[in-house]
Design a protein around this motif. Structure first.
Motif, PDB file in Angstrom:
ATOM      1  N   GLU A  47       0.828  -1.202   0.000  1.00  0.00           N
ATOM      2  CA  GLU A  47       0.000   0.000   0.000  1.00  0.00           C
ATOM      3  C   GLU A  47       0.871   1.263   0.000  1.00  0.00           C
ATOM      4  O   GLU A  47       0.473   2.286  -0.558  1.00  0.00           O
ATOM      5  CB  GLU A  47      -0.993   0.007   1.161  1.00  0.00           C
ATOM      6  CG  GLU A  47      -0.382   0.114   2.525  1.00  0.00           C
ATOM      7  CD  GLU A  47      -1.415   0.109   3.647  1.00  0.00           C
ATOM      8  OE1 GLU A  47      -2.634   0.195   3.373  1.00  0.00           O
ATOM      9  OE2 GLU A  47      -0.997   0.031   4.807  1.00  0.00           O
ATOM     10  N   ASP A  48       2.058   1.204   0.592  1.00  0.00           N
ATOM     11  CA  ASP A  48       2.978   2.346   0.572  1.00  0.00           C
ATOM     12  C   ASP A  48       3.475   2.605  -0.845  1.00  0.00           C
ATOM     13  O   ASP A  48       3.509   3.746  -1.310  1.00  0.00           O
ATOM     14  CB  ASP A  48       4.178   2.095   1.490  1.00  0.00           C
ATOM     15  CG  ASP A  48       3.770   1.826   2.923  1.00  0.00           C
ATOM     16  OD1 ASP A  48       2.789   2.433   3.394  1.00  0.00           O
ATOM     17  OD2 ASP A  48       4.430   0.991   3.568  1.00  0.00           O
ATOM     18  N   GLU A  51       0.623   3.898  -3.092  1.00  0.00           N
ATOM     19  CA  GLU A  51       0.376   5.329  -2.869  1.00  0.00           C
ATOM     20  C   GLU A  51       1.434   6.177  -3.579  1.00  0.00           C
ATOM     21  O   GLU A  51       1.114   7.208  -4.173  1.00  0.00           O
ATOM     22  CB  GLU A  51       0.368   5.629  -1.371  1.00  0.00           C
ATOM     23  CG  GLU A  51      -0.053   7.032  -1.051  1.00  0.00           C
ATOM     24  CD  GLU A  51      -1.463   7.367  -1.483  1.00  0.00           C
ATOM     25  OE1 GLU A  51      -1.694   8.531  -1.890  1.00  0.00           O
ATOM     26  OE2 GLU A  51      -2.346   6.490  -1.440  1.00  0.00           O
ATOM     27  N   ARG A  87       1.907  -5.843   9.415  1.00  0.00           N
ATOM     28  CA  ARG A  87       1.546  -4.658  10.182  1.00  0.00           C
ATOM     29  C   ARG A  87       0.084  -4.359   9.889  1.00  0.00           C
ATOM     30  O   ARG A  87      -0.460  -4.829   8.877  1.00  0.00           O
ATOM     31  CB  ARG A  87       2.423  -3.471   9.819  1.00  0.00           C
ATOM     32  CG  ARG A  87       2.083  -2.883   8.460  1.00  0.00           C
ATOM     33  CD  ARG A  87       2.688  -1.499   8.275  1.00  0.00           C
ATOM     34  NE  ARG A  87       1.997  -0.836   7.187  1.00  0.00           N
ATOM     35  CZ  ARG A  87       2.568  -0.090   6.275  1.00  0.00           C
ATOM     36  NH1 ARG A  87       3.871   0.107   6.309  1.00  0.00           N
ATOM     37  NH2 ARG A  87       1.862   0.480   5.336  1.00  0.00           N
ATOM     38  N   PRO A  88      -0.551  -3.544  10.706  1.00  0.00           N
ATOM     39  CA  PRO A  88      -1.924  -3.143  10.373  1.00  0.00           C
ATOM     40  C   PRO A  88      -1.918  -2.261   9.121  1.00  0.00           C
ATOM     41  O   PRO A  88      -1.026  -1.433   8.942  1.00  0.00           O
ATOM     42  CB  PRO A  88      -2.372  -2.339  11.589  1.00  0.00           C
ATOM     43  CG  PRO A  88      -1.445  -2.740  12.689  1.00  0.00           C
ATOM     44  CD  PRO A  88      -0.145  -3.092  12.023  1.00  0.00           C
ATOM     45  N   ALA A  89      -2.904  -2.453   8.285  1.00  0.00           N
ATOM     46  CA  ALA A  89      -3.030  -1.624   7.083  1.00  0.00           C
ATOM     47  C   ALA A  89      -3.298  -0.180   7.479  1.00  0.00           C
ATOM     48  O   ALA A  89      -3.955   0.087   8.486  1.00  0.00           O
ATOM     49  CB  ALA A  89      -4.160  -2.145   6.209  1.00  0.00           C
ATOM     50  N   ARG A  90      -2.802   0.741   6.683  1.00  0.00           N
ATOM     51  CA  ARG A  90      -3.032   2.169   6.929  1.00  0.00           C
ATOM     52  C   ARG A  90      -4.205   2.700   6.122  1.00  0.00           C
ATOM     53  O   ARG A  90      -4.784   3.709   6.459  1.00  0.00           O
ATOM     54  CB  ARG A  90      -1.771   2.950   6.610  1.00  0.00           C
ATOM     55  CG  ARG A  90      -0.648   2.598   7.552  1.00  0.00           C
ATOM     56  CD  ARG A  90       0.603   3.379   7.253  1.00  0.00           C
ATOM     57  NE  ARG A  90       1.645   2.982   8.196  1.00  0.00           N
ATOM     58  CZ  ARG A  90       2.919   2.889   7.897  1.00  0.00           C
ATOM     59  NH1 ARG A  90       3.339   3.194   6.693  1.00  0.00           N
ATOM     60  NH2 ARG A  90       3.798   2.514   8.804  1.00  0.00           N
ATOM     61  N   SER A  91      -4.525   2.027   5.037  1.00  0.00           N
ATOM     62  CA  SER A  91      -5.612   2.459   4.173  1.00  0.00           C
ATOM     63  C   SER A  91      -6.956   2.294   4.898  1.00  0.00           C
ATOM     64  O   SER A  91      -7.238   1.246   5.482  1.00  0.00           O
ATOM     65  CB  SER A  91      -5.625   1.613   2.896  1.00  0.00           C
ATOM     66  OG  SER A  91      -6.828   1.795   2.193  1.00  0.00           O
ATOM     67  N   ALA A  92      -7.780   3.324   4.841  1.00  0.00           N
ATOM     68  CA  ALA A  92      -9.093   3.263   5.493  1.00  0.00           C
ATOM     69  C   ALA A  92      -9.967   2.163   4.896  1.00  0.00           C
ATOM     70  O   ALA A  92     -10.771   1.549   5.598  1.00  0.00           O
ATOM     71  CB  ALA A  92      -9.803   4.612   5.370  1.00  0.00           C
ATOM     72  N   THR A  94      -9.114  -0.757   3.984  1.00  0.00           N
ATOM     73  CA  THR A  94      -8.756  -2.097   4.466  1.00  0.00           C
ATOM     74  C   THR A  94      -9.058  -2.269   5.953  1.00  0.00           C
ATOM     75  O   THR A  94      -8.871  -3.347   6.501  1.00  0.00           O
ATOM     76  CB  THR A  94      -7.279  -2.418   4.200  1.00  0.00           C
ATOM     77  OG1 THR A  94      -6.487  -1.394   4.774  1.00  0.00           O
ATOM     78  CG2 THR A  94      -6.982  -2.522   2.721  1.00  0.00           C
ATOM     79  N   GLY A  96      -7.683  -1.578   8.723  1.00  0.00           N
ATOM     80  CA  GLY A  96      -6.643  -1.946   9.661  1.00  0.00           C
ATOM     81  C   GLY A  96      -6.294  -3.417   9.749  1.00  0.00           C
ATOM     82  O   GLY A  96      -5.582  -3.829  10.653  1.00  0.00           O
TER      83      GLY A  96
END
Length: 106
Positions: A47-48, A51, A87-92, A94, A96
Motif C-alpha cells: 500500500e505504501d 500510494e 503490520r496493520p493496514a493504513r488504508s481506510a 482495508t 486496519g
C-alpha cells in the motif's frame, strides 16, 4: 475450483487486463518497485508503494486495483523484495487488517 485457484484466476485476469491497457505493465511496475525500494529505510507494505505510484507515476496505475494483488507475489518470485512480517493496514478501505511487510532483497 478451490479458493486458492479462484484467487489465482482473478489475479491472472487482473494482470492480463493491466497488460492490455499498459503494455508490459508487470515488468515496468517491478522495475519501478525495485528502484523505489532502494530508498526505503524501513519495511514497507504494498500500500505504501501503491500510494507512491498514484502520486508519482500515474502512467503505471493499473486499470483495476486488483492488479496490485499479484505484485507482491511476483516481486518475491523474481527476487526484488522479501517478506519480513505484517503490520496493520493504513488504508481506510482495508480497515486496519494485517498486511504483508517487505524489504528490498539485497
Amino acid at each position: 475450483m478451490n479458493g486458492q485457484q479462484l484467487a489465482e484466476k482473478g489475479i491472472s485476469q487482473a494482470r492480463d487486463h493491466a497488460h492490455a491497457v499498459i503494455p508490459d505493465w508487470t515488468d515496468q511496475i517491478l522495475s519501478c518497485l525495485e528502484s523505489w525500494s532502494q530508498d526505503q529505510q524501513r519495511p514497507f507494505a504494498m500500500e505504501d508503494f501503491r500510494e507512491w505510484v498514484i502520486t508519482n507515476r500515474i502512467d503505471l496505475i493499473p486499470p483495476s486495483h486488483q492488479a496490485w494483488g499479484a505484485l507482491g507475489r511476483t516481486a518475491i518470485n523474481r527476487g526484488v523484495i522479501k517478506h519480513v512480517g505484517y503490520r496493520p493496514a493504513r488504508s481506510a478501505l482495508t480497515r486496519g487488517h494485517p498486511v504483508r511487510v517487505f524489504v528490498r532483497n539485497v
